[in-house]
Design a protein around this motif. Structure first.
Motif, short mmCIF file in Angstrom:
data_model
loop_
_atom_site.label_atom_id
_atom_site.label_comp_id
_atom_site.label_asym_id
_atom_site.label_seq_id
_atom_site.Cartn_x
_atom_site.Cartn_y
_atom_site.Cartn_z
N TYR A 112 71.81 29.80 32.38
CA TYR A 112 71.24 31.11 32.69
C TYR A 112 70.09 31.49 31.77
N SER A 113 69.95 30.81 30.66
CA SER A 113 68.85 31.12 29.74
C SER A 113 67.77 30.05 29.76
N THR A 114 67.78 29.19 30.77
CA THR A 114 66.81 28.11 30.86
C THR A 114 65.48 28.64 31.36
N HIS A 115 64.42 28.30 30.62
CA HIS A 115 63.06 28.72 30.98
C HIS A 115 62.14 27.53 30.80
N GLY A 116 60.97 27.61 31.34
CA GLY A 116 59.96 26.59 31.10
C GLY A 116 59.88 25.57 32.22
N GLU A 117 58.93 24.73 32.11
CA GLU A 117 58.70 23.68 33.09
C GLU A 117 58.83 22.33 32.41
N PRO A 118 59.35 21.36 33.02
CA PRO A 118 59.95 21.34 34.37
C PRO A 118 61.36 21.93 34.35
N ILE A 119 61.62 22.90 35.18
CA ILE A 119 62.88 23.64 35.18
C ILE A 119 64.07 22.73 35.45
N GLU A 120 63.91 21.76 36.36
CA GLU A 120 65.03 20.88 36.70
C GLU A 120 65.47 20.04 35.50
N ALA A 121 64.52 19.62 34.69
CA ALA A 121 64.87 18.83 33.50
C ALA A 121 65.67 19.67 32.52
N TYR A 122 65.27 20.93 32.33
CA TYR A 122 66.01 21.82 31.42
C TYR A 122 67.39 22.16 31.98
N LEU A 123 67.48 22.37 33.29
CA LEU A 123 68.77 22.66 33.91
C LEU A 123 69.71 21.46 33.77
N GLU A 124 69.18 20.27 33.97
CA GLU A 124 70.00 19.07 33.84
C GLU A 124 70.51 18.91 32.40
N LEU A 125 69.65 19.17 31.44
CA LEU A 125 70.05 19.10 30.04
C LEU A 125 71.17 20.10 29.73
N ALA A 126 71.02 21.33 30.20
CA ALA A 126 72.03 22.36 29.97
C ALA A 126 73.34 22.00 30.66
N ALA A 127 73.26 21.44 31.87
CA ALA A 127 74.47 21.06 32.61
C ALA A 127 75.18 19.91 31.92
N ARG A 128 74.43 18.91 31.47
CA ARG A 128 75.05 17.77 30.77
C ARG A 128 75.74 18.22 29.49
N GLN A 129 75.11 19.14 28.76
CA GLN A 129 75.71 19.65 27.53
C GLN A 129 77.00 20.40 27.84
N ALA A 130 77.01 21.17 28.92
CA ALA A 130 78.18 21.98 29.25
C ALA A 130 79.38 21.13 29.65
N VAL A 131 79.17 20.10 30.47
CA VAL A 131 80.31 19.31 30.96
C VAL A 131 80.70 18.18 30.01
N ASP A 132 80.04 18.12 28.88
CA ASP A 132 80.35 17.08 27.90
C ASP A 132 81.82 17.10 27.48
N THR A 133 82.44 18.26 27.50
CA THR A 133 83.83 18.37 27.07
C THR A 133 84.83 18.18 28.21
N VAL A 134 84.37 18.05 29.45
CA VAL A 134 85.26 17.86 30.59
C VAL A 134 85.36 16.35 30.86
N ASP A 135 86.50 15.78 30.54
CA ASP A 135 86.69 14.33 30.68
C ASP A 135 86.57 13.89 32.13
N GLY A 136 85.82 12.81 32.34
CA GLY A 136 85.70 12.22 33.67
C GLY A 136 84.66 12.86 34.56
N VAL A 137 83.90 13.84 34.06
CA VAL A 137 82.89 14.53 34.87
C VAL A 137 81.51 14.24 34.28
N TYR A 138 80.61 13.81 35.14
CA TYR A 138 79.25 13.47 34.72
C TYR A 138 78.25 14.07 35.70
N ILE A 139 77.11 14.50 35.19
CA ILE A 139 76.04 15.06 36.02
C ILE A 139 75.24 13.91 36.60
N LYS A 140 75.10 13.92 37.93
CA LYS A 140 74.33 12.88 38.60
C LYS A 140 72.89 13.32 38.82
#
Length: 112
Positions: free
Chosen positions: A54-82
Motif C-alpha cells: 500500500y505504500s509502494t510508489h515510483g516506476e516501474p510500479i510492478e517491480a516495486y509491488l513484486e518486491l513488497a509481495a516477496r518480502q511479505a510472503v517470505d514467512t509463509v512456508d511453501g508460498v512463492y510469488i510467480k
C-alpha cells in the motif's frame, strides 16, 4: 485446519452452524492473502507482519509491488510469488503454493 475466509468473513453454509474448513493449499493461499493485504507496521503485536504494497510508489510500479509481495510472503512456508501485474488500481499477484498456482487481487483505490 483453518476455517475458510472470504472478504474477511467466515464461510458458513446455509443451515449450518460451523464454518467450512480449508484444505491445506487453500489455507496457505489464505495466509498469504492475509499477509499481503495487511499494512506493514500497523499490526501492534508484530510490526514486521504485513506488506508495503500500500505504500509502494515510483516506476516501474510492478517491480516495486513484486518486491513488497516477496518480502511479505517470505514467512509463509511453501508460498512463492510467480508474477505481479498492475492495472486499474489493482495488483494481481500470481503465487504458487506447493506447486499449485493461485491468484490474489489487491485493490485499493487511494493507496496503490
Amino acid at each position: 485446519m483453518a476455517y475458510k475466509l472470504i472478504d474477511g468473513d467466515y464461510v458458513v453454509p446455509q443451515g449450518e452452524k460451523t464454518p467450512t474448513e480449508c484444505d491445506y493449499i487453500d489455507e496457505l493461499v489464505q495466509n498469504a492473502q492475509v499477509v499481503l493485504t495487511a499494512k506493514r507496521r500497523k499490526f501492534y503485536p508484530n510490526k514486521n507482519f504485513g506488506s508495503h504494497i500500500y505504500s509502494t510508489h515510483g516506476e516501474p510500479i510492478e517491480a516495486y509491488l513484486e518486491l513488497a509481495a516477496r518480502q511479505a510472503v517470505d514467512t509463509v512456508d511453501g508460498v512463492y510469488i510467480k508474477s505481479v501485474s498492475y492495472s486499474d488500481n489493482k495488483a494481481t499477484i500470481v503465487l504458487t503454493a506447493n506447486d499449485t498456482e493461485r491468484t490474489v487481487i489487491i485493490s485499493n483505490e487511494s493507496n496503490i
